[in-house]
Design an enzyme around this catalytic site. Structure first.
Site, PDB file in Angstrom:
ATOM      1  N   HIS A   1       0.852  -1.211   0.000  1.00 39.86           N
ATOM      2  CA  HIS A   1       0.000   0.000   0.000  1.00 39.86           C
ATOM      3  C   HIS A   1       0.886   1.260   0.000  1.00 39.86           C
ATOM      4  CE1 HIS A   1      -2.995   2.842   1.542  1.00 39.86           C
ATOM      5  NE2 HIS A   1      -3.917   1.923   1.613  1.00 39.86           N
TER       6      HIS A   1
ATOM      7  N   GLU B   1      -0.908   1.554  -5.202  1.00 38.33           N
ATOM      8  CA  GLU B   1      -0.720   0.321  -4.437  1.00 38.33           C
ATOM      9  C   GLU B   1      -0.756  -0.890  -5.376  1.00 38.33           C
ATOM     10  OE1 GLU B   1      -3.856   2.715  -1.753  1.00 38.33           O
ATOM     11  OE2 GLU B   1      -3.955   0.540  -1.581  1.00 38.33           O
TER      12      GLU B   1
HETATM   13  O1  TA6 Z   1      -6.128   1.791  -0.311  1.00 38.48           O
HETATM   14  C1  TA6 Z   1      -7.107   2.782  -0.158  1.00 38.48           C
HETATM   15  C2  TA6 Z   1      -7.814   2.558   1.167  1.00 38.48           C
HETATM   16  O2  TA6 Z   1      -8.520   1.350   1.170  1.00 38.48           O
HETATM   17  C3  TA6 Z   1      -8.716   3.771   1.432  1.00 38.48           C
HETATM   18  O3  TA6 Z   1     -10.076   3.440   1.291  1.00 38.48           O
HETATM   19  C4  TA6 Z   1      -8.347   4.189   2.858  1.00 38.48           C
HETATM   20  O4  TA6 Z   1      -9.118   3.475   3.793  1.00 38.48           O
HETATM   21  C5  TA6 Z   1      -6.867   3.782   2.872  1.00 38.48           C
HETATM   22  O5  TA6 Z   1      -6.859   2.505   2.248  1.00 38.48           O
HETATM   23  C6  TA6 Z   1      -6.188   3.806   4.213  1.00 38.48           C
HETATM   24  O6  TA6 Z   1      -6.693   2.794   5.017  1.00 38.48           O
HETATM   25  P1  TA6 Z   1      -6.142   2.725   6.544  1.00 38.48           P
HETATM   26  O7  TA6 Z   1      -6.789   1.509   7.133  1.00 38.48           O
HETATM   27  O8  TA6 Z   1      -4.632   2.601   6.463  1.00 38.48           O
HETATM   28  O9  TA6 Z   1      -6.526   4.024   7.182  1.00 38.48           O
END
Ligand code: TA6
Length: 297
Positions: A164, A268
């Site tokens: 990510h 990601e």
């Molecule tokens: O990858 C995008 C995502 O799924 C967004 O929807 C947002 O929730 C982000 O990840 C961050 O997630 P986190 O659980 O690290 O706050």
């Protein structure tokens, strides 16, 4: 190979062990081309910077550094699920857990490789059995390999994986993302509506949260302010997620500065949603991501 817990000095590569933020153990890696930082917590790469270049990764000034909490920024390792799960944490549990340092290799070409292993704890007990390891190779690029083995003798392991990655940008309004034209995506800002990407150059001027499916190709991030292009190359990754929280979501995140959306974009690499992996008993899945940058011509 250098045994863990010692400073490794190869021909020119160097690894030093430090107490990082929140007193969490981390490794500072120096090569002829670059520097990097990896926390054992979540096997989290928090920094990579080529000499003469801006930092490649974004790390929030408001991030927490504590066991059981995810670091905000860098490269969270997402496993064994992506997104929300009823009654469970978002984005799996390995990013919140301590990983073990297995070995450090300093190659003759000055690359430094670090291999970390996920040691299943209580959170993993409720999930089908698997083993995970993660190899981070640092040179003039950053190469990441996430390796998952289904340790069951009988059952197929169904899981999602994702690196990510938060990239640093000088000004999100001067950034464009390339390589996803024609790909189908799920738009989380529209209740996961399924759409098709029509733009050669994706620009960000509001919240963007898209999961591109069956998108195994390389993606490039052009930053006109820094004057560089970041290239994300992948092997065995069918999904790419593009996310910027923009103003409202940034204000809702306690571990993210209200204005920090201006200096980051997540691109990601993983296998999520319809691209989830079904791994037969005793088989191993390997996903590789290579991150590099070059001047914007
Ligand atoms: O990858 C995008 C995502 O799924 C967004 O929807 C947002 O929730 C982000 O990840 C961050 O997630 P986190 O659980 O690290 O706050």
């Amino acid at each position: 190979m250098t045994k863990p817990n010692t400073a490794a000095a190869g021909p020119a590569g160097r690894v030093v062990f430090l107490a990082g933020r929140g007193n969490l153990p981390m490794m500072e890696i120096t090569t002829a081309w670059s520097t990097a930082e990896i926390y054992l917590h979540g096997a989290h790469v928090t920094h990579f910077q080529r000499k003469g270049d801006a930092p490649l990764l974004f790390l929030s000034q408001c991030s927490r550094f504590e066991n059981g909490k995810a670091i905000r920024g860098g490269i969270p390792v997402i496993l064994p699920w992506f997104g929300a799960r009823e009654g469970l944490g978002q984005h799996g549990f390995v990013r919140n857990a301590a990983w073990e340092l297995q070995e450090i290799a300093s190659e003759s070409d000055d690359s430094v490789s670090v291999r970390l292993a996920f040691s299943p704890g209580p959170a993993a007990a409720m999930h089908p059995p698997f083993e995970a390891s993660y190899v981070v190779t640092v040179n003039d690029q950053l190469e990441l390999e996430l390796i998952v083995t289904n340790t069951s003798a009988t059952d197929t392991l169904v899981f999602e994986n994702c690196l990510h990655t938060y990239f640093f940008v000088e000004d999100i309004t001067a950034v464009s993302v390339h390589g996803l034209k024609g790909a189908a995506y799920l738009d989380k800002t529209a209740n996961q509506a399924r759409r098709t990407e029509t733009d050669d150059a994706i620009r960000i001027s509001s919240e963007v949260d898209r999961t591109y499916l069956d998108a195994p190709g390389a993606v490039e991030i052009e930053d006109a302010r820094i004057g560089r292009v970041i290239r994300v190359e992948k092997e065995n990754s069918a999904s790419t997620v593009v996310w910027n929280p923009w103003v409202a979501k940034a204000q809702q995140m306690a571990d993210f500065g209200n204005e920090e959306y201006r200096n980051m974009i997540c691109v990601e690499s993983g296998n999520v949603s319809a691209n989830r992996i079904e791994l037969p008993p005793k088989q191993t899945s390997r996903m590789k991501v290579r991150l590099g940058s070059a001047p914007l011509s």
